[in-house]
Design a protein around this motif. Structure first.
Motif, PDB file in Angstrom:
ATOM      1  N   ARG A 126       0.829  -1.147   0.130  1.00 27.46           N
ATOM      2  CA  ARG A 126      -0.066  -0.065   0.225  1.00 27.46           C
ATOM      3  C   ARG A 126       1.013   1.188   0.111  1.00 27.46           C
ATOM      4  NH1 ARG A 126      -4.661   0.436   4.195  1.00 27.46           N
ATOM      5  NH2 ARG A 126      -3.187   1.015   5.572  1.00 27.46           N
ATOM      6  N   HIS A 153      -2.569   5.134  -0.266  1.00 22.45           N
ATOM      7  CA  HIS A 153      -3.076   3.861   0.246  1.00 22.45           C
ATOM      8  C   HIS A 153      -3.461   3.185  -0.551  1.00 22.45           C
ATOM      9  CE1 HIS A 153      -4.209   6.815   4.191  1.00 22.45           C
ATOM     10  NE2 HIS A 153      -3.233   6.103   4.189  1.00 22.45           N
ATOM     11  N   HIS A 207      -5.604   6.756   9.142  1.00 19.88           N
ATOM     12  CA  HIS A 207      -4.637   6.280   8.162  1.00 19.88           C
ATOM     13  C   HIS A 207      -4.963   4.991   7.341  1.00 19.88           C
ATOM     14  CE1 HIS A 207      -2.012   9.181  10.136  1.00 19.88           C
ATOM     15  NE2 HIS A 207      -2.687   8.891  11.229  1.00 19.88           N
TER      16      HIS A 207
END
Ligand code: PRP
Ligand code: URA
Length: 209
Positions: A104, A109, A191
């Motif tokens: 990732r 991401h 996140h």
């Protein structure tokens, strides 16, 4: 819509709880990942096709069931998926193993591919894609697409912990793929980590942080 199986056997729930705990060592984390994977593989392989063969017991000749044909291919998503392979192979020792390398991107991401090597007859097998974490679902959606592009038709996804966002992403992109998870957690954080989750599965498996 994909069928989602939450495999919440008490032993699986107990072992997932131990994996979540911050104080669990790398050695124990690794062992738990393999133990849960073995237990989950029992359910994931429940509908494997069988065929009749003639055998002879010490008592008589009889017809008995055996798993038919080339059956299973296990495909871990590198790197954390490696932590689930040995547990499955304990149960299905003749399975072939392919590898898909994805990471990732820490900023976006989004999954980035860096490796792909599959069994030559992958398209004839039931493929079990394994990765401990299904977070945004980006890695799993991409891995399944690579497999479909290479002719695989019978694909299952097996994760230890999933976020609802990841389950939805896979179900939307690949409604034909059944999803097997040990726990459906609450959500993703800012996140894109699973909450409560277990942290970074790759780092905890390999002791890299
Ligand atoms: C982790 C995990 C999955 C992915 C899940 O891998 O093992 O592959 O993130 O996130 P997603 O559902 O949002 O795609 P990571 O990128 O940390 O790489 P690693 O396995 O090498 O640690
Ligand atoms: N990858 C991990 O290892 N953990 C998460 O919670 C999300 C992605």
């Amino acid at each position: 819509m994909s069928k989602v199986h939450v495999l919440d056997h008490p032993l699986i729930q107990h072992k997932v709880t131990m994996m979540r705990m911050t104080e669990t060592t790398t050695k124990d984390f690794r062992e738990l990942a393999n133990e849960i994977s073995l237990l989950m593989a029992y359910e994931v392989t429940r509908d494997l096709p069988l065929k009749d063969i003639e055998i002879e017991t010490p008592i008589c000749k009889t017809t008995a069931k055996t798993v038919a044909g080339r059956s299973i291919g296990v495909v871990p998503i590198l790197r954390a998926g490696l932590g689930m392979v040995d547990g499955i192979l304990t149960l299905v020792p003749n399975a072939k193993v392919g590898h898909i390398g994805l990471y990732r991107d820490p900023e976006t991401h989004l999954p980035v591919e860096y490796y792909c090597k599959l069994p030559v007859d992958a398209e004839e097998r039931t493929i079990i894609v394994v990765d401990p974490m299904l977070a945004t679902g980006g890695s799993a959606v991409a891995a399944i697409q690579f497999l479909k592009d290479r002719g695989c038709k019978d694909i299952k996804l097996m994760n230890l912990i999933a976020a609802p966002e990841g389950v939805k992403a896979v179900a939307d992109a690949h409604p034909d793929v059944e999803i097997y998870i040990a726990s459906l957690d609450e959500r993703l954080n800012d996140h894109a980590y699973i909450v409560p989750g277990l942290g970074d599965a790759g780092d905890r498996l390999f002791g890299t942080k």
